[in-house]
Design an enzyme around this catalytic site. Sequence first.
Site, PDB file in Angstrom:
ATOM      1  CG  HIS A   1      -2.062   0.971   1.127  1.00  0.00           C
ATOM      2  ND1 HIS A   1      -1.885   2.256   0.920  1.00  0.00           N
ATOM      3  CD2 HIS A   1      -3.263   0.702   1.128  1.00  0.00           C
ATOM      4  CE1 HIS A   1      -3.085   2.874   0.977  1.00  0.00           C
ATOM      5  NE2 HIS A   1      -4.111   1.912   0.871  1.00  0.00           N
TER       6      HIS A   1
ATOM      7  CG  LEU B   1     -13.922  -2.837   3.772  1.00  0.00           C
ATOM      8  CD1 LEU B   1     -14.354  -1.512   4.203  1.00  0.00           C
ATOM      9  CD2 LEU B   1     -13.582  -3.822   5.011  1.00  0.00           C
TER      10      LEU B   1
ATOM     11  NE  ARG C   1      -7.919  -5.220  -1.090  1.00  0.00           N
ATOM     12  CZ  ARG C   1      -8.198  -4.133  -0.521  1.00  0.00           C
ATOM     13  NH1 ARG C   1      -8.982  -3.458  -0.981  1.00  0.00           N
ATOM     14  NH2 ARG C   1      -7.310  -3.767   0.747  1.00  0.00           N
TER      15      ARG C   1
ATOM     16  NE  ARG D   1      -5.148   0.488  -1.906  1.00  0.00           N
ATOM     17  CZ  ARG D   1      -6.045  -0.011  -0.936  1.00  0.00           C
ATOM     18  NH1 ARG D   1      -5.918  -1.168  -0.839  1.00  0.00           N
ATOM     19  NH2 ARG D   1      -7.048   0.866  -0.705  1.00  0.00           N
TER      20      ARG D   1
HETATM   21  C1  LIG Z   1      -5.288  -0.961   8.022  1.00  0.00           C
HETATM   22  C2  LIG Z   1      -6.465  -1.364   6.803  1.00  0.00           C
HETATM   23  C3  LIG Z   1      -7.295  -0.621   6.344  1.00  0.00           C
HETATM   24  C4  LIG Z   1      -7.899  -1.268   5.285  1.00  0.00           C
HETATM   25  N1  LIG Z   1      -8.769  -0.509   4.523  1.00  0.00           N
HETATM   26  C5  LIG Z   1      -9.824  -0.984   3.689  1.00  0.00           C
HETATM   27  C6  LIG Z   1     -10.767  -0.220   2.974  1.00  0.00           C
HETATM   28  O1  LIG Z   1     -10.703   0.972   3.373  1.00  0.00           O
HETATM   29  N2  LIG Z   1     -11.703  -0.871   2.155  1.00  0.00           N
HETATM   30  C7  LIG Z   1     -11.477  -2.083   1.912  1.00  0.00           C
HETATM   31  O2  LIG Z   1     -12.478  -2.817   1.047  1.00  0.00           O
HETATM   32  N3  LIG Z   1     -10.446  -2.864   2.548  1.00  0.00           N
HETATM   33  C8  LIG Z   1      -9.647  -2.404   3.421  1.00  0.00           C
HETATM   34  N4  LIG Z   1      -8.774  -3.134   3.962  1.00  0.00           N
HETATM   35  C9  LIG Z   1      -8.758  -4.604   3.668  1.00  0.00           C
HETATM   36  C10 LIG Z   1      -9.722  -5.218   4.665  1.00  0.00           C
HETATM   37  O3  LIG Z   1      -9.876  -4.566   6.015  1.00  0.00           O
HETATM   38  C11 LIG Z   1      -9.548  -6.798   4.640  1.00  0.00           C
HETATM   39  O4  LIG Z   1      -9.218  -7.452   3.763  1.00  0.00           O
HETATM   40  C12 LIG Z   1     -10.868  -7.359   5.391  1.00  0.00           C
HETATM   41  O5  LIG Z   1     -11.384  -6.630   6.390  1.00  0.00           O
HETATM   42  C13 LIG Z   1     -10.645  -8.913   5.583  1.00  0.00           C
HETATM   43  O6  LIG Z   1     -11.898  -9.364   6.320  1.00  0.00           O
HETATM   44  P1  LIG Z   1     -11.761 -10.922   6.564  1.00  0.00           P
HETATM   45  O7  LIG Z   1     -13.135 -11.061   7.086  1.00  0.00           O
HETATM   46  O8  LIG Z   1     -11.412 -11.752   5.354  1.00  0.00           O
HETATM   47  O9  LIG Z   1     -10.828 -11.332   7.558  1.00  0.00           O
HETATM   48  P2  LIG Z   1     -10.353 -10.476   8.984  1.00  0.00           P
HETATM   49  O10 LIG Z   1     -11.197  -9.357   9.469  1.00  0.00           O
HETATM   50  O11 LIG Z   1      -8.927 -10.339   9.100  1.00  0.00           O
HETATM   51  O12 LIG Z   1     -10.921 -11.548  10.167  1.00  0.00           O
HETATM   52  C14 LIG Z   1      -9.969 -12.640  10.298  1.00  0.00           C
HETATM   53  C15 LIG Z   1     -10.777 -13.567  11.475  1.00  0.00           C
HETATM   54  O13 LIG Z   1     -10.459 -14.876  11.684  1.00  0.00           O
HETATM   55  C16 LIG Z   1     -10.093 -15.244  12.816  1.00  0.00           C
HETATM   56  N5  LIG Z   1      -9.025 -16.227  12.860  1.00  0.00           N
HETATM   57  C17 LIG Z   1      -7.746 -16.118  12.259  1.00  0.00           C
HETATM   58  N6  LIG Z   1      -7.298 -16.933  12.199  1.00  0.00           N
HETATM   59  C18 LIG Z   1      -7.742 -17.813  13.180  1.00  0.00           C
HETATM   60  C19 LIG Z   1      -7.592 -19.008  13.708  1.00  0.00           C
HETATM   61  N7  LIG Z   1      -6.599 -19.908  13.283  1.00  0.00           N
HETATM   62  N8  LIG Z   1      -8.552 -19.626  14.261  1.00  0.00           N
HETATM   63  C20 LIG Z   1      -9.719 -18.849  14.701  1.00  0.00           C
HETATM   64  N9  LIG Z   1      -9.906 -17.864  14.176  1.00  0.00           N
HETATM   65  C21 LIG Z   1      -8.975 -17.290  13.521  1.00  0.00           C
HETATM   66  C22 LIG Z   1      -9.585 -13.788  13.503  1.00  0.00           C
HETATM   67  O14 LIG Z   1      -9.924 -13.797  14.940  1.00  0.00           O
HETATM   68  C23 LIG Z   1     -10.804 -12.934  12.824  1.00  0.00           C
HETATM   69  O15 LIG Z   1     -11.928 -13.025  13.604  1.00  0.00           O
HETATM   70  C24 LIG Z   1      -7.844  -2.639   5.024  1.00  0.00           C
HETATM   71  C25 LIG Z   1      -6.872  -3.263   5.813  1.00  0.00           C
HETATM   72  C26 LIG Z   1      -6.075  -2.962   6.428  1.00  0.00           C
HETATM   73  C27 LIG Z   1      -5.081  -3.776   7.217  1.00  0.00           C
END
Ligand SMILES: Cc1cc2nc3c(=O)[nH]c(=O)nc-3n(C[C@H](O)[C@H](O)[C@H](O)COP(=O)(O)OP(=O)(O)OC[C@H]3O[C@@H](n4cnc5c(N)ncnc54)[C@H](O)[C@@H]3O)c2cc1C
Lengths: 251, 710
Positions: free
Chosen positions: B330, B512, B506, B401
Amino acid sequence: MEKTINIKVRVWRQAGPKAKGAFETYELNHVSVDSSFLEMLDVLNEQLIHERKEPIVFDHDCREGICGMCSLYINGHPHGPDSSVTTCQLHMRKFKDGETITVEPWRSHAFPVIKDLMVDRRAYDKIMQAGGYVSVNTGGVPDANAIPISKLNADEAMDAASCIGCGACAAACKNGSAMLFVAAKVSQLALLPQGQVEGAARAKAMLSKMDELGFGNCTNTGACAAECPKNISLSHIARLNREYICAKLQD
Amino acid sequence: MAKKKEDMVDTAKAVANKVVKAVKDKVAQVANDDATKEAVEAVKEATEKVAKAVKQAAETIADGDYVTAKIPEGPLAEKWNNYKAHQKLVNPANKRRLDVIVVGTGLAGASAAASLGELGFNVLNFCIQDSPRRAHSIAAQGGINAAKNYQNDGDSVYRLFYDTIKGGDYRARESNVYRLAEVSNSIIDQCVAQGVPFAREYGGLLDNRSFGGAQVSRTFYAKGQTGQQLLLGAYSALSRQIHKGTVKMYTRYEMLDVVVVEGRARGIIARNLVTGKIERFFAHAVVVGTGGYGNAFFLSTNAMASNGSAAVQMYKKGAYFANPCFAQIHPTCIPVHGEFQSKLTLMSESLRNDGRIWVPKKKEDAEAIRAGKKKPTEIPDEDRDFYLERRYPAFGNLVPRDVASRAAKERCDAGFGVNNTGLAVYLDFKYAIERLGRDVVEARYGNLFQMYEKIVDDNPYETPMMIFPAIHYTMGGIWVDYELQTSIKGLYCIGEANFSDHGANRLGASALMQGLADGYFVLPYTIQNYLADQIQVPRMSTELKEFAEAEKAINDKIDKLMSVQGKRSVDSIHRELGLIMWDFVGMARSAEGLRTALKKILDVKKTFWTEVFIPGSRNDLNVELEKALRLADFLEIGELMARDALNREESCGGHFREEYQTPEGEALRQDDKFSYVSCWKFEGEGQEPKLLKEKLEYEFVARQTRNYKA
Ligand SMILES: Cc1cc2nc3c(=O)[nH]c(=O)nc-3n(C[C@H](O)[C@H](O)[C@H](O)COP(=O)(O)OP(=O)(O)OC[C@H]3O[C@@H](n4cnc5c(N)ncnc54)[C@H](O)[C@@H]3O)c2cc1C
Ligand code: SF4
Ligand code: FES
């Protein structure tokens, strides 16, 4: 050149929920003032590991003030002496060379200690489960622009919704009340037409859950809002009270 | 063996092509009256169909070497509707008897668990944190895309689809991306119904902003806390189901393996992080939404507990790991400032709507700034190089990006970087403040400015922010088919953990969208197509040997780790891995560098398994043990990333191989050779994994060189 300070850290250590805890004091030298408070604890833990001791357990995850996972009572303040920040956003430039810093877990009846500085905050989730939502299923909802919402209300709802569920409000309160946390959610949804339908029932359900879980009563001391890292305003408590009275009148 | 199969496919294709050509030639000769013409046209068409079938069959027979995604028939815009119209469903009475495990409570996991609960399935939901609301999704700042076209600026489902495919540098699957764009609008409706306080205009309707890689305003946002508000929405839906008893929540649990019984996922093994106890859980199907593996780099914008372990566990049980090398750097993060640093903080891409990026035009200015002798505010406009506006006039500061990150690196490498390290560029709000006033800027970005000030101790209203690229997101992940099912039956993967929709890069505000699309609107349908066949399967005992064996393997691994008793902390070794990743598998990669990385990673792996020290007991809350288990998997992922990057001899999206660039330094794709998804198959410990391929056919868009200049 990087500016550093030498400090003493007086930390609450407790091996488990039932174990007796005590303070231990550690010396830590050459701490960069640009490091965050949790990075300072990382360095201390690295030192402990080198001495083949168990590192200090504390909760944290995002380290940017949004997940609500970090906690800590630092020198008598939840989230430390700086205003409007969480512990993870607190930086060592706020401390003086030679200072002794006291670090404790949240002390609240409803948040039992798990280990060292880590506490169990599931009570907050239980309050949310009692009614902190709008009862809609996935799909079958109207178009997002079907109901215009005044910018004023939307913005105020957003301010309320900024609560990160950290628990500092209950930890700061001499009665151990979770009122500010509950008020933030009730108020957010009461400000939006989507949430108004269940407004009264929600206030009642969340408050009675709060009582049931052993949180204290609100006596309007305002300590919660003063320590809240997200500046959640006391006005939300007033709105919660109004919602609650309406609920009572409907009974 | 593999060679032989490839030959087979080539022969089959050649024969098919020959037949088609012969028929075409004949047609040209005989077609002289209308009736014959029609008849031969029909023959021609039939032959072409047969030829296509032969080709596909050949590829399928070549089993293993090619992977197929089960994409539904029909025109792009009708595939998802066709699928839904014909898929199998589970009736309400049967749903209660079917257990589904959902691992993760981020946007993907929470929305899936809540939706499956609402449908009536019996859901078990797991997360590492003390509350589902704290998943890493909470940290997303900028916004979420949707094709609502509320701004009437020419947006449409097709345009969102097209931008995403192009933004991903033509390495994503068309059918999935189209479906994503299609359901994007429902997401916004759903969130508003839940009470998500999106930003609004004075008239009361929803506001939008622009993100990189798009020329329309399609991004919905809630201040700089969009991820938080969306996650709290999903969390509230989840809380409602927990209250109703359809979802049972396990917080402070970490999945340590997936259990496969007779080729189907039937449960997981998880560690209770408070007691240290290893526990077994059965389900008819398992859904994994555990997020991305960016923390392989140690320093990243991901949360501290973000990890790639579930992905590695699935991979080792036979699920393919797809495009591991596609990681996103990023462009706008707060630069690294010290050795003690534990993570990097993102400054949202939305800032590029109003901030202008620059470095000094003159080297002597850059040097003076680095030495602390000059301030950025002392450099006059004419001596500032707004290099993105200069190089990419059409998109300016809003290029995607990967492009923005490489451009920053180029300037810093050339000696124009700022900060005492020379590894930073400016993001300046002076112009926005002049144009809009401080109040407007504060209303839009206030919380980000505050965050910056707390960390850097500088006031961004008065002096430009300093930013530098950092690892942020992983497009690669576990391979899934159109139904989001992995190559193991009954095992699904959603959100950032899968590889699906973003190709090699991406676009902002699309993660999101994808997480919620997967969890609310795709998986709850597709998983029923599988579960419908499982209603006769009774709940299994976790005493089965497959569960016992999986648990034993974990116990052995933990015992081994605990008994090393070396001298190094987990973090110190993780930092070492991170540096290797950043230097050799980061923004610019080369064959030589990647080979070096592979060697160095092996060394670190050895260090880890012989020198790590984990204090405390395994039968207790033990944070060092948790971190060690995750690092063991990051080491595997680091290796896979380097291997995949070495194999992919082209530059595309976030993957930049120095050997493949245009004279102007832009990425050079090799479509003839690499228009495929790399699917890595585990072949056993210490063995090289096998490379399988999913071919990417572009039926509906023509592949072009990405151009953000004009
Ligand atoms: C700082 C930041 C800003 C961002 N801003 C944006 C934005 O503005 N717009 C956008 O579209 N995207 C954005 N992104 C990307 C986006 O936030 C993520 O890609 C997305 O939220 C991932 O969601 P997810 O549900 O796949 O995983 P996560 O939200 O990472 O959730 C993972 C879950 O799995 C659980 N978990 C992990 N491993 C295990 C395990 N072994 N056993 C049990 N539980 C486990 C964790 O506890 C958690 O509950 C941003 C990312 C970052 C880092
Ligand atoms: S109201 Fe403030 S102190 Fe209380 S939980 Fe929310 S953010 Fe924390
Ligand atoms: S660690 Fe997330 S708010 Fe502090």
